[in-house]
Design a protein around this motif. Structure first.
Motif: not given
Ligand SMILES: Cc1ncc(COP(=O)(O)O)c(C=O)c1O
Length: 506
Positions: A104, A208, A211, A236, A238
């Motif tokens: 995010t 982005d 995943h 991410s 995590h």
């Molecule tokens: C495609 C995508 N981008 C960004 C995010 C945000 O990730 P985070 O939970 O690490 O903030 C998500 C969350 O599921 C996501 O699916």
């Protein structure tokens, strides 16, 4: 561009985690924040909740703050800088920023660093809400690209190269193209031709890759966006590697992206007291990739494959959804499961699996997405198989109701929109309450939405405020609501009504 180096196992070295360890080894007396003083305050909780006090106290030991010697995420020069450098080398970036606010924060930073108010950016429409929030904060002028749908699965895939090129030709002043790859369902395209195309228009490719933190780290995994040539990539850590929740990374390469601006924006949007446990977990996640190398993914991939074989060979009730188009790759650690003949919706299947102690990553009307993260837990797949068999036995079509509308029809209902939108000026200003009203969902076709509608998960908006509501989209929303989807952003979560802009009396 540097190659990812993790095929060659390295020595264990975690400068950030080691720094925390060394600090604690000095048995410091804390006269600073945080107030829990390395978790010692949990002793006060012990007589009420000994178990929580114990577990939580341990977690808090590493929860240190900026002191002399512990470095500063917003101006790193010590252990954090070193840990970020090691991460950049491991993931194939020129520079890596640790994120304590998940992808995010990375998405917000990428957009805000590349796009000044009113500037144009080309964005894949089905994007996470953090991207839409970023566009609103940046007050960007947004041209949306429709993702295509893979004919063999109905799953969304990135917009075609032709659509990206058409958008770049029509809007040559675009500051960047922002794609999401892989999707929540683990389907991805090789972004190399996209990077080449975008760069030939002298603009930036932002990705982005929330995943796909594990992409490019092992030959059986799809290639990473960095390797494909993207300028900035958010992952991410995590989600599919071993960092703590909220631990993520923003990787950059090349000189198209302004790194000073990125660092400034990150300092603006992230806490001035970033979590050391989260940062250390990023350091550890990177080091584990390096020391365990390919072995880290082998078991998880094998467990996912053997589960898929079991479904194919022995289950008449379930099927694996995977693209048969060689252009697209599925994440081998992710399984998209569906019921044969739709005897049970994805939401229902997810709920029933939870009853058997198996918690899926997410569900939609048709699918349940299962993540077989790198450590394959002994017995977990067998437990899942037993649960699926028990559910199929207990379910009957009459009990749960057949889904009569095929998945392709459901999905295409939500994508009957032009492949390239007109520029939409995003704004932070909300529509004034007196300019909006609620109408029945069935009466909303052609009206202008006054709220975002975001089925969650996956958290990808199907409607933005200010957007004209297409009739087919209403059918799709209504089908999702009936099937049990949860909606974020909607003032009526049951989706009987929707907030729209009041029409001026003529
Ligand atoms: C495609 C995508 N981008 C960004 C995010 C945000 O990730 P985070 O939970 O690490 O903030 C998500 C969350 O599921 C996501 O699916």
């Amino acid at each position: 561009m540097k190659e990812a180096v993790n095929t060659v196992p390295k020595e264990w070295h975690v400068p950030l985690a080691e720094m925390l360890q060394q600090h604690l080894a000095r048995e410091p007396e804390s006269f600073h924040v945080p107030g829990h003083k390395y978790g010692q305050a949990m002793a006060l909780l012990h007589k009420y909740e000994p178990d929580i006090a114990e577990r939580f106290g341990k977690l808090l030991e590493f929860d240190i703050t900026e002191l002399s010697g512990t470095d500063d995420l917003h101006a790193p020069s010590g252990a954090i800088a070193k840990a970020q450098q090691l991460a950049a080398a491991c993931f194939g970036a020129e520079h890596t920023y640790f994120l304590v606010g998940g992808s995010t924060a990375g998405n917000l930073a990428m957009v805000l660093a590349c796009c000044e108010p009113g500037e144009l950016i080309i964005v894949q429409r089905h994007a996470h809400k953090s991207i839409l929030n970023a566009l609103a904060l940046a007050a960007a002028n947004v041209v949306f690209l429709m993702p295509e749908s893979d004919p063999s699965t109905g799953l969304e895939i990135p917009p075609t190269l032709a659509a990206v090129e058409q958008a770049l030709r029509t809007y040559p002043t675009a500051k960047a193209v922002l794609l999401t790859n892989p999707s929540y369902y683990g389907i991805s395209a090789d972004l190399k031709p996209y990077a080449e195309l975008v760069h030939s228009y002298h603009t930036l490719l932002l990705v982005d890759e929330a995943h796909g933190a594990h992409y490019g780290l092992y030959e059986e995994l799809p290639t990473s966006a960095l390797k494909a040539g993207a300028d900035a990539v958010v992952q991410s850590t995590h989600k599919t590697l071993y960092a703590m929740t909220m631990g993520a990374m923003l990787h950059v390469q090349g000189d198209r992206i302004n790194r000073h601006k990125l660092q400034d924006v990150l300092a603006m949007i992230q806490s001035s007291s970033p979590s050391y446990p989260i940062m250390a977990s990023l350091d550890i996640a990177r080091a584990m990739v390096e020391v365990r190398g390919a072995e880290m993914f082998r078991d998880g991939i094998a467990a996912a494959r053997s589960f898929c074989s079991w479904i194919r060979e022995s289950s008449a009730y379930y099927a694996i959804v995977e693209s048969n188009d060689p252009q697209y790759r599925m994440d081998p650690l992710r399984v998209v499961l569906t019921t044969v003949n739709g005897f049970c919706t994805g939401y229902e299947l997810q709920r029933r699996l939870e009853g058997y102690g198996c918690w899926a990553e997410m569900a939609d009307e048709r699918h349940v997405v299962l993540l077989f993260a790198a450590p394959a837990v002994q017995g977990a797949a067998e437990k899942l198989q037993r649960a699926l068999l028990a559910i199929a036995k207990a379910c009957s079509a009459s009990e749960l109701g057949l889904i009569t509308k095929p998945i392709h029809a459901m999905q295409s209902a939500s994508v009957e929109l032009p492949r390239i939108s007109e520029p939409v000026l995003f704004t932070r200003a909300r529509m004034r309450a007196e300019d909006t009203e609620w109408v029945k969902l069935s009466d909303a076709a052609g009206r202008v939405a006054a709220e975002a509608i975001i089925p969650y998960p996956p958290g990808i908006p199907v409607l933005y405020p200010g957007e004209k509501i297409a009739p087919d989209l209403l059918l799709s929303i209504s089908a999702m609501a009936k099937a049990g989807a949860r909606f974020q952003g909607a003032s009526d979560p049951g989706m009987q009504t929707i907030k729209v802009r009041r029409e001026l009396a003529t």
